[in-house]
Scaffold this motif. Structure first.
Motif, mmCIF file in Angstrom:
data_model
loop_
_atom_site.group_PDB
_atom_site.id
_atom_site.type_symbol
_atom_site.label_atom_id
_atom_site.label_comp_id
_atom_site.label_asym_id
_atom_site.label_seq_id
_atom_site.Cartn_x
_atom_site.Cartn_y
_atom_site.Cartn_z
ATOM 1 N N GLU A 296 0.841 -1.202 0.000
ATOM 2 C CA GLU A 296 0.000 0.000 0.000
ATOM 3 C C GLU A 296 0.884 1.263 0.000
ATOM 4 O OE1 GLU A 296 -2.353 0.426 3.562
ATOM 5 O OE2 GLU A 296 -3.734 1.841 2.619
ATOM 6 N N ARG A 297 1.914 1.259 0.841
ATOM 7 C CA ARG A 297 2.829 2.416 0.903
ATOM 8 C C ARG A 297 3.544 2.619 -0.432
ATOM 9 N NH1 ARG A 297 3.755 0.786 6.166
ATOM 10 N NH2 ARG A 297 5.514 -0.524 5.548
ATOM 11 N N SER A 298 4.015 1.528 -1.035
ATOM 12 C CA SER A 298 4.727 1.639 -2.325
ATOM 13 C C SER A 298 3.827 2.237 -3.398
ATOM 14 C CB SER A 298 5.197 0.268 -2.809
ATOM 15 O OG SER A 298 6.023 -0.322 -1.856
ATOM 16 N N LEU A 299 2.570 1.799 -3.425
ATOM 17 C CA LEU A 299 1.643 2.316 -4.429
ATOM 18 C C LEU A 299 1.415 3.810 -4.217
ATOM 19 C CD1 LEU A 299 -0.933 -0.621 -4.609
ATOM 20 C CD2 LEU A 299 0.552 0.144 -6.439
ATOM 21 N N LYS A 300 1.201 4.190 -2.981
ATOM 22 C CA LYS A 300 0.948 5.616 -2.697
ATOM 23 C C LYS A 300 2.153 6.453 -3.099
ATOM 24 C CE LYS A 300 -3.071 5.438 -0.106
ATOM 25 N NZ LYS A 300 -3.630 4.817 1.097
ATOM 26 N N GLU A 301 3.363 5.939 -2.781
ATOM 27 C CA GLU A 301 4.585 6.681 -3.143
ATOM 28 C C GLU A 301 4.734 6.805 -4.654
ATOM 29 O OE1 GLU A 301 7.726 4.617 -1.090
ATOM 30 O OE2 GLU A 301 6.910 5.278 0.848
ATOM 31 N N ALA A 302 4.209 5.819 -5.387
ATOM 32 C CA ALA A 302 4.297 5.854 -6.856
ATOM 33 C C ALA A 302 3.158 6.672 -7.479
ATOM 34 C CB ALA A 302 4.279 4.428 -7.402
ATOM 35 N N GLY A 303 2.329 7.291 -6.652
ATOM 36 C CA GLY A 303 1.239 8.127 -7.163
ATOM 37 C C GLY A 303 0.028 7.345 -7.625
ATOM 38 N N ILE A 304 -0.136 6.136 -7.083
ATOM 39 C CA ILE A 304 -1.262 5.284 -7.494
ATOM 40 C C ILE A 304 -2.296 5.230 -6.378
ATOM 41 C CG2 ILE A 304 -1.932 2.899 -8.040
ATOM 42 C CD1 ILE A 304 0.884 2.620 -9.325
ATOM 43 N N GLY A 305 -3.532 5.529 -6.732
ATOM 44 C CA GLY A 305 -4.621 5.454 -5.750
ATOM 45 C C GLY A 305 -4.971 3.999 -5.484
ATOM 46 N N CYS A 306 -5.123 3.651 -4.218
ATOM 47 C CA CYS A 306 -5.546 2.289 -3.871
ATOM 48 C C CYS A 306 -6.308 2.379 -2.558
ATOM 49 C CB CYS A 306 -4.337 1.361 -3.731
ATOM 50 S SG CYS A 306 -3.128 1.927 -2.525
ATOM 51 N N MET A 307 -7.094 1.353 -2.256
ATOM 52 C CA MET A 307 -7.911 1.376 -1.043
ATOM 53 C C MET A 307 -7.888 0.004 -0.396
ATOM 54 S SD MET A 307 -9.274 4.459 -0.891
ATOM 55 C CE MET A 307 -10.879 4.614 -0.152
#
Ligand SMILES: *Cc1c(COP(=O)(O)O)cnc(C)c1O
Length: 367
Positions: A296-307
């Motif tokens: 989840e952290r990696s996705l957020k850092e890459a600018g990707i929305g996830c839930m």
């Protein structure tokens, strides 16, 4: 590249002219609550779902509450449902004075496990609410068989499943009542709150029509205590336009899911299952991964929305502490809460965006 979890403006741009015209027509009509626009949408929706009746209400939550009320479920009754769902599924049971009884889920579909229902039955059990979670229908054939054997009502929480099918039949036409939400993030959505109840039972339809307008049979004649819970004409006009496109949009979601599945093959990512009896409409594309919080952290850092749907199961919510389910009592649901993450899946995503999301996940799960 930045990828939003959901971008509703892309859909609006596609159908702007048609949607604007439909809304302006309602504004000019001066008829805003129920009326012909709502009636026409209800007829189209009933036809789509393969149900005899569709009744527009104010939200998906209200559709569930009104379904329970119409079936006469209240104080002293128990309703079996899933702990791995949006809070409203159980909240509606409590709101009518009944008690939610949580049973565990299937690990692959995340849906209510039919095998768990019978051990939770008591003399007070009145109904089961399976949730077609993330757009994949619950195993309705097995749930119906158990319900029939024990005289239980089956209410579908189909809020996430517009257009999904079970053995070729659409969600909303599979139980005594189907409950839909048109909250803006759902597969078929309006521009505010809205909901719908579908049923093949004349009596339930009649009751819900009374309940949504203060139990009013004729003007100023109130035969029961009801609610103010109506679908308004502006929302119905929006929904009537979008209903024409929803199959196309669901097909796009399925194509994105297919692409993700291909890109996750041979990695530790567990993609969502699609059972032979079901057609998934991917309201969410929800994977299981090891070290979920790190992913989840990696996705957020890459600018990707996830839930994360859902981080805490309902039986462990503070408001249900009095029901006495200890941690560990519904282990499959609890494990899902630790491992799941939902990726962008809305129809207007581009192929490049899907690939970027998948590549970022693949890198993240390698650690
Ligand atoms: C969205 C949703 C609801 C509630 O719908 P509202 O329209 O927001 O009241 C109920 N159950 C599930 C599973 C949902 O996803």
């Amino acid at each position: 590249m930045k990828v939003p979890f959901l971008d509703l403006t892309r859909q609006y741009q596609q159908i702007k002219a048609e949607l604007d015209a439909a809304v302006l027509k309602v504004l000019a009509s001066g008829q805003f609550i129920l009326g012909e626009t709502v009636k026409q949408f209800e007829e189209a929706a009933a036809h789509y779902c393969g149900a005899q009746h569709a009744v527009g209400v104010a939200s998906g939550t209200d559709a569930l509450v009104l379904a329970l009320r119409a079936l006469g479920i209240g104080v002293g009754d128990e309703v079996i449902t899933s702990p791995f769902t949006f809070f409203a599924t159980a909240e509606c049971v409590s709101q009518v004075g009944a008690t939610p009884v949580f049973v565990d889920i299937e690990p692959d579909t995340f849906n209510l496990d039919p095998a768990a229902i019978e051990s939770a039955l008591t003399s007070r059990t009145k109904a089961v609410i399976p949730v077609h979670l993330f757009g994949h229908c619950a195993d309705m054939e097995r749930i119906h068989a158990i319900a029939e054997k024990h005289g239980l009502f089956v209410i579908e929480d189909a809020a996430q499943a517009w257009g999904a099918t079970c053995n070729g039949k659409r969600a909303g036409g599979l139980g005594y009542a189907g409950c839909f939400s048109f909250f803006p993030t759902k597969n078929l959505a309006c521009c505010g709150d809205g909901g719908l109840l579908t049923t093949n039972d004349d009596e339930i339809a009649q009751q819900v029509r009374l309940l949504r307008t203060h139990g009013q049979a004729q003007r100023y004649e109130h035969v029961m205590l009801g609610y103010n819970s109506r679908l308004d004409a502006l929302q119905a006009a929006v929904l009537a336009v979008k209903l024409k496109y929803v199959d196309r949009w669901n097909e796009r979601r399925r194509q994105h899911a297919q692409r993700y599945n291909e890109l996750f093959a041979g990695t530790p990512v567990v993609p969502p299952a699609e059972k032979p009896y079901a057609k998934h409409v991917y309201h969410q594309y929800t994977i299981r991964v090891p070290h979920r919080d790190a992913v989840e952290r990696s996705l957020k850092e890459a600018g990707i929305g996830c839930m994360v749907y859902y981080r805490v199961p309902l039986h462990l919510q503070p408001v249900y502490a009095h029901l006495g389910y200890p941690a560990g009592s519904l282990p499959v649901a609890e494990q899902a809460c630790r491992e799941v993450i939902s990726l962008p899946i809305f129809p207007e995503l581009t192929e490049e965006e899907v690939e970027y999301v998948a590549e970022t996940v693949r890198t993240a799960v390698k650690g």
